[in-house]
Scaffold this motif. Structure first.
Motif, PDB file in Angstrom:
ATOM      1  N   ASP A   1      40.927  71.820  38.850  1.00 37.08           N
ATOM      2  CA  ASP A   1      40.395  70.466  38.786  1.00 37.08           C
ATOM      3  C   ASP A   1      39.793  70.158  37.411  1.00 37.08           C
ATOM      4  N   LEU A   2      40.283  69.096  36.762  1.00 40.38           N
ATOM      5  CA  LEU A   2      39.804  68.752  35.417  1.00 40.38           C
ATOM      6  C   LEU A   2      38.335  68.341  35.433  1.00 40.38           C
TER       7      LEU A   2
ATOM      8  N   VAL B   1      36.217  71.316  35.426  1.00 39.84           N
ATOM      9  CA  VAL B   1      36.212  71.959  34.108  1.00 39.84           C
ATOM     10  C   VAL B   1      35.189  71.284  33.207  1.00 39.84           C
TER      11      VAL B   1
ATOM     12  N   LEU C   1      39.629  75.486  24.297  1.00 40.27           N
ATOM     13  CA  LEU C   1      39.529  74.687  25.518  1.00 40.27           C
ATOM     14  C   LEU C   1      39.715  73.208  25.204  1.00 40.27           C
TER      15      LEU C   1
ATOM     16  N   LEU D   1      31.769  72.777  31.622  1.00 39.17           N
ATOM     17  CA  LEU D   1      31.617  72.747  30.167  1.00 39.17           C
ATOM     18  C   LEU D   1      30.217  72.267  29.783  1.00 39.17           C
TER      19      LEU D   1
ATOM     20  N   ALA E   1      35.143  77.956  32.378  1.00 41.16           N
ATOM     21  CA  ALA E   1      35.681  76.600  32.266  1.00 41.16           C
ATOM     22  C   ALA E   1      37.098  76.641  31.694  1.00 41.16           C
ATOM     23  N   GLY E   2      37.277  77.448  30.649  1.00 40.69           N
ATOM     24  CA  GLY E   2      38.591  77.546  30.018  1.00 40.69           C
ATOM     25  C   GLY E   2      39.624  78.110  30.976  1.00 40.69           C
ATOM     26  N   CYS E   3      39.241  79.159  31.702  1.00 40.37           N
ATOM     27  CA  CYS E   3      40.172  79.767  32.655  1.00 40.37           C
ATOM     28  C   CYS E   3      40.610  78.748  33.687  1.00 40.37           C
ATOM     29  N   MET E   4      39.659  77.931  34.146  1.00 45.88           N
ATOM     30  CA  MET E   4      40.016  76.934  35.166  1.00 45.88           C
ATOM     31  C   MET E   4      41.007  75.932  34.611  1.00 45.88           C
ATOM     32  N   LEU E   5      40.800  75.529  33.361  1.00 43.63           N
ATOM     33  CA  LEU E   5      41.727  74.571  32.750  1.00 43.63           C
ATOM     34  C   LEU E   5      43.117  75.196  32.656  1.00 43.63           C
TER      35      LEU E   5
ATOM     36  N   GLU F   1      35.519  77.554  23.125  1.00 41.66           N
ATOM     37  CA  GLU F   1      35.367  76.122  23.369  1.00 41.66           C
ATOM     38  C   GLU F   1      36.408  75.322  22.579  1.00 41.66           C
TER      39      GLU F   1
ATOM     40  N   TYR G   1      44.289  77.602  34.329  1.00 43.84           N
ATOM     41  CA  TYR G   1      44.847  77.938  35.642  1.00 43.84           C
ATOM     42  C   TYR G   1      45.462  76.697  36.279  1.00 43.84           C
TER      43      TYR G   1
END
Ligand code: SF4
Lengths: 145, 287
Positions: B85-86, B89, B218, B93, B76-80, B215, B82
């Motif tokens: 899409d929020l 994420v 994040l 989470l 989830a953190g990597c996606m944020l 977390e 990167y």
């Protein structure tokens, strides 16, 4: 090397204390003594504790509890008996329900005498227990565990 | 390229930064109580000790479930970071949280099980607002993509101050700060031993702690989204404001007592409705 003595978490159990020693234990957490500066946390969970601090002698009801708490704590662990009751049974020694000091049930590493044990003495005892904790950890890693 | 650097930085630095913040938090808390407090590096010592302890496993899935919690949080953190899409994420989470709940309810301790059900309740309390935040960002910037949100001309907070207040409210739950530390608490004593983490020890607990650091970063990242816009100085402003928000969570933690679960649920929903709902309504009418 991660020394366990840098982050000793402490579990306090009242085996049959008159509450005098318990109050002195809690005293150690207050701003004046502040044992958290040693990284000590007063936790309530045997699974996460490194030091078992017991006040009061063992009686027939708390015997099984003391044994169970001790067995739930992961190695390395040390036991500190606080107050003369926990060391020998103290004034309650002759009572029909008292077995005696904590060492009649589980091995004790540090004895802190006093009635009630003073906060300074308790901190002294706990700090002494820390070096024993380190020695136990070193012995553990030597065994390759 | 920059995106990859961000992701790598998150993966490597987040646990260190999280642990440092935790150390700062403990020192500030101690000073607020007129104590000296532990050293700044105490969380690192704690982690080191936990890894070196004897392994007591209450069952053979708890460690695995905790590891899944960690890995999914990292995703989830990597996606944020990167810039993805929020909405995604936020969904991932909550999936991560489910693994923590499963880990806690996998053992037989009634305290851990109670902690798990309280954690579930906390999720119910903050989830509506989290979704509203994603919607708010969409209405403000026209996109769910984090990379678009940070390239807007004005900071999103100008359009969604209510949602920011709401998020600060719910972040206290996520950070496990008093008055909302129902399921497990950073403070030593709780009415149900250690709640969620009662039967976690050694490595298992260490993994859970590391996951919490991921977390924490994040969530602070999501706070930053509120402030970052196309100018470079907005990044600095965002980080400074994050520090202020973190301080306020610590203050909150020290001056309030734990509430009952009903109060938590209702107060969260009231804040969601009033601060979040009204904010969204205005956005829908105005944008
Ligand atoms: S040592 Fe004294 S104060 Fe402590 S438990 Fe015994 S009687 Fe009470």
């Amino acid at each position: 090397m991660n020394k366990v003595s840098k982050s000793p978490w402490l579990l306090h159990y009242d085996a049959s204390s008159c509450n005098g020693c318990d109050i002195e234990v809690l005293d150690c957490l207050t701003p004046k003594y502040d044992i958290e500066r040693f990284g000590i946390i007063n936790t309530g969970d045997p699974f996460q504790a490194d030091i078992l601090l017991i006040t009061g002698g063992v009686n027939s009801q708390t015997e099984s509890v003391v044994k169970q708490i001790y067995s739930q704590m992961p190695e390395p662990k040390v036991v500190v008996a606080v107050g003369i009751c926990a060391c020998t049974g103290g004034v309650f020694k002759e009572c029909y329900n008292i077995k005696g000091g904590i060492d009649t049930v589980i091995p004790v590493d540090v004895y802190v005498p006093g009635c009630a044990a003073r906060p300074e003495a308790i901190i002294d005892g706990v700090v002494k227990a820390l070096s024993i904790l380190d020695a136990k950890q070193a012995a553990m890693s030597k065994d390759g565990r | 390229m920059v995106k990859i650097v961000f992701v790598l930085a998150y993966l490597i630095l987040a646990p260190f930064l999280g642990a440092l913040l935790d150390g700062v938090d403990r020192i500030i808390s101690a000073r607020m109580q007129r104590r000296k407090g532990p050293s700044l590096l105490q969380p690192f010592y704690d982690l080191g000790k936990l890894f070196s302890k004897e392994m007591i496993a209450v069952n053979n899935v708890q460690l695995l479930l905790n590891l899944s919690y960690l890995v999914i949080l990292m995703i989830a953190g990597c996606m944020l970071f990167y810039g993805a899409d929020l909405l995604m994420v936020l969904f991932i989470l909550s999936t991560a949280d489910m693994f923590l709940i499963m880990a806690a309810s996998s053992d037989s301790s009634p305290y851990a099980n109670m902690g798990a059900s309280r954690e579930m309740l906390q999720m119910m309390a903050y989830e509506p607002l989290t979704l509203l935040i994603a919607v708010g960002f969409y209405l403000t910037t026209g996109s769910f993509q984090v990379s678009d949100i940070i390239r807007a001309d004005t900071s999103a907070v100008l359009w969604m101050p209510g949602l920011l207040v709401g998020f600060m409210f719910t972040a206290a739950i996520k950070f496990r700060k008093s008055p909302f530390d129902l399921s497990t608490s950073h403070h030593a004593h709780q009415e149900m031993v250690k709640g969620l983490t009662t039967e976690m020890s050694g490595t298992t607990l260490a993994i859970m702690n590391i996951a919490e650091y991921y977390e924490m970063i994040l969530l602070l990242g999501i706070f930053c989204l509120f402030f970052i816009n196309s100018t470079w100085w907005s990044w600095i402003a965002a980080i400074l404001i994050c520090a202020v928000i973190f301080f306020m969570e610590t203050l909150w933690d020290n001056i309030s007592a734990r509430v009952k679960w009903k109060t938590l649920l209702y107060s969260c929903w009231v804040v969601t409705l009033v601060a979040g709902g009204v904010n969204i309504l205005i956005l829908m009418l105005d944008k």
